[in-house]
Each structure stands twice: as C-alpha cells, then as structure tokens.
Design an enzyme around this catalytic site. Sequence first.
Site, PDB file in Angstrom:
ATOM      1  N   HIS A 261      -7.657  -6.000   2.034  1.00 45.43           N
ATOM      2  CA  HIS A 261      -6.455  -5.183   1.869  1.00 45.43           C
ATOM      3  C   HIS A 261      -5.262  -5.770   2.625  1.00 45.43           C
ATOM      4  O   HIS A 261      -4.130  -5.663   2.181  1.00 45.43           O
ATOM      5  CB  HIS A 261      -6.741  -3.755   2.342  1.00 45.43           C
TER       6      HIS A 261
ATOM      7  N   SER B 143       0.834  -1.187   0.000  1.00 44.33           N
ATOM      8  CA  SER B 143       0.000   0.000   0.000  1.00 44.33           C
ATOM      9  C   SER B 143       0.884   1.258   0.000  1.00 44.33           C
ATOM     10  O   SER B 143       1.673   1.449  -0.921  1.00 44.33           O
ATOM     11  CB  SER B 143      -0.950  -0.071   1.208  1.00 44.33           C
TER      12      SER B 143
END
Length: 262
Positions: free
Chosen positions: A237, A100
Amino acid sequence: QCDVLLFSSGMEKVVSCLYKRPNALCRLICFPWAGGGTAKLAQWGRLFSSSIEVYSVRLPGRETRFKEPFAKDMMTVVNEIASVLLEDLQEKPFAFFGHSFGSYISFALALHLKEKYGLEPIHLFISGAHAPHSEGFLLIKRVHDIEDEDIVAHLKILGGTPSELLQNEDIRNHLILTFREDLRVLQTFSFEKADRNIPLSCDITCFDGSEDIEHDLEAWDDITSGDISIYKLPGGHFYLLEPSNEIFLMKHITRCIENSDL
C-alpha cells in the site's frame, strides 16, 4: 531551503510548501493518507523541476493543527481547503495527487470546484484507492468498531509510520485517534454516479502497489471524459515511499503536467 511563510494565516495553517516556486507553471496539490500529515509529500517539492510547485495539505488535528478539533465530515474538509486555496487555484493551472484517503479528498474537492467555480485540475493523480462509486469503496464505508490493536497492526503492515513512534504511547494513541477520525470523514462521503453525467473532463492517472489489495481502478474511467491510465508499481500500500517508485512518480507526473496545454 526553509518553509517560507505563506502570507495568509489560513494558507500557512492548511498548506505546507517547503520549496516555494513563484514562477512555476503549475501547482501540484498533494493530499495525505489516513492518519497522515504533510511531511513526506511536502518533501516532493525538491524532486520536481522549477516548473512545478508542490503544496501538501494539512488537515486539522495534526502537526501544527494538533489542538484543533478533527473535521467531522468530508464537506467541512473540502470547504476549508477550497476557501483557502481558491485564489491560488484561479491564478494558475493545478493538478491533484492523493494517496488512499487523500485520493477521495482530492476527488471530492475537484467535484466541488467544478460545480461551484467551474475550476478543474489539469490532471488527477489517484493512488491506492477504489473508484468512489465502486463496491470496494462501499465496503470501506461499512467498516466500524476497529480495535486499537488492529489499527496499530494496520499501520505497521502499511508501513509509512516509523516503529519508534508506535512505541511511544502518547504518539501511538494520537495516531490511532487520527486514523479513526479520518476514516469517519471518509464514511461521510458518497458519490452517486448518475447516468450520462460525467462530472470531470481532466485526464486521470491511477497508481497502485502491485502487492496491495485489489482496487477498482478501471471504474475511475466513469467519472471523467478525459483519458485514464493505470500503473502498478512494485510494493504494498505504501509503494510510493520506495525511492525508485518515487522517481517513477515524479517523472510520470512531470510528463503529464508538461504535456497538458498549460
């Protein structure tokens, strides 16, 4: 195996290396997600074979750097990491893994090293991140004025933060602040894809959680003349915190590194 003291104080401050492997063929430098520290990725060191040594990068404002001011922009982050790691990066081959927010730090650092020193990772492992010139990334840069509750809800949805930590007010407030500051750093980074200018030549592997939001992974192909591979693993995620996915990542990263011409 304890965290062996790294000789220079700068290195000790910026890098956690829990499993020292001076004879490793390659170093894997890992970069944290927004609001994250070194703990999880530093533990990866024990999962790899003796051919790979793992460094986990620690940014200011957290862990042992708690009292330091947060970095104000991406260039500050990149310059500090580059200056501390330069000697090590010149010494033996290295690869980058970022998740990320960490994917963007790793890419910004790779660009800087290539432009300034002619150094390049042998492989870039990108996780849960849009390509830096895609519309998806531009949308992240437009995010402003997030409410504290939204950040806490976001941290809960993402997982990766134990709920008991979020119940402690001081810890929760610091996590919210750290997340905000990391987002601010991200918003100072821009990459314009110039025609016919392909900045990198290393292979890139993109990992993503199958239930995460859709990331523009194909566009990473624009920034390297090397090969690109894309893998979607079960989960959201923070798919990479699942032990079965972790094993897949270790095996795949090892294979990519060992198949490089070290």
